[in-house]
Motif scaffolding. Structure first.
Motif, short mmCIF file in Angstrom:
data_model
loop_
_atom_site.label_atom_id
_atom_site.label_comp_id
_atom_site.label_asym_id
_atom_site.label_seq_id
_atom_site.Cartn_x
_atom_site.Cartn_y
_atom_site.Cartn_z
N ILE A 96 18.71 97.78 19.48
CA ILE A 96 18.89 96.80 20.22
C ILE A 96 20.21 95.91 19.72
N GLY A 97 21.05 95.61 20.39
CA GLY A 97 22.28 95.07 19.96
C GLY A 97 23.41 94.76 20.93
N GLY A 102 24.50 98.66 19.74
CA GLY A 102 22.98 99.16 20.24
C GLY A 102 23.17 99.67 21.47
N HIS A 103 22.07 100.18 22.03
CA HIS A 103 21.95 100.76 23.28
C HIS A 103 21.98 99.71 24.53
N PHE A 104 21.39 98.55 24.18
CA PHE A 104 21.62 97.49 25.22
C PHE A 104 21.41 96.33 24.51
N PHE A 105 21.33 95.06 25.55
CA PHE A 105 21.22 93.68 25.01
C PHE A 105 20.91 92.79 26.03
N LYS A 143 10.25 92.40 21.28
CA LYS A 143 9.65 92.27 22.34
C LYS A 143 10.72 91.88 23.45
N ILE A 144 10.84 93.13 24.46
CA ILE A 144 11.82 92.91 25.53
C ILE A 144 11.07 92.76 26.95
#
Length: 175
Positions: A96-97, A102-105, A143-144
């Motif tokens: 995450i970044g 990262g793959h997504f944010f 936690k997304i």
């Protein structure tokens, strides 16, 4: 009108006004008092075990623009929404970044599947919340939250903005 047509016969007094006075409450407060708008596409997709209708507050006269706006807002509020909270621990399976890190944010669209759903079916939603937590005993975990926080009908918001503009113009004395 029918009573006045009957009065055109010689010797029959006009009764159109009396009939109109008796029937006016029926055609002003009953026939066009309420309306029902159905979404056939949603009904076919959900099948026979769906909730059939809800009363939209403010939709008390079916021949007004307020009725159409209220019905549209009610259909928007009762649409299907999926919201999920996922936990990603220590970059597994995603990183995450921000872009390139990262793959997504936050704000990116992601697809996910919930246990028990049919294989091949995915929900797609925007990441609305990211919470990073860690401690001395626990590895860093994200936690997304995927999905909308509060639904807001874009058409209703546009009419509220238009109403504010007309109110300002009225206060300025333009009309």
């Amino acid at each position: 009108m029918a009573g006045d047509l009957v009065a055109m016969i010689i010797g029959v007094p006009p009764v159109g006004g009396a009939v109109d006075a008796v029937l006016a409450p029926l055609y002003t407060d009953v026939l066009l008092a309420f309306g029902k708008i159905g979404n056939q596409q949603r009904a076919q997709r959900l099948g026979g075990s769906r909730y059939h209708e809800m009363f939209a507050q403010g939709a008390d006269k079916a021949y007004t623009l307020a009725y159409l706006i209220t019905q549209r807002a009610q259909m928007y509020a009762s649409r299907e929404r999926v919201r999920a909270t996922l936990t990603v621990a220590d970059n597994a399976p995603w990183r995450i970044g921000e872009r390139g890190r990262g793959h997504f944010f936050l704000g990116d669209r992601v697809a996910f599947n919930v246990e028990g759903m049919p294989k091949g079916k995915l929900y797609v939603g925007r990441v609305s919340e990211l919470v990073l937590s860690w401690s001395r005993e626990e590895a860093p975990t994200w936690k997304i939250t995927i999905g909308q926080r509060e639904p807001e009908d874009p058409l209703a918001r546009a009419f509220e903005t238009l109403q504010e503009i007309f109110g300002l113009l009225s206060d300025l004395g333009v009309f």
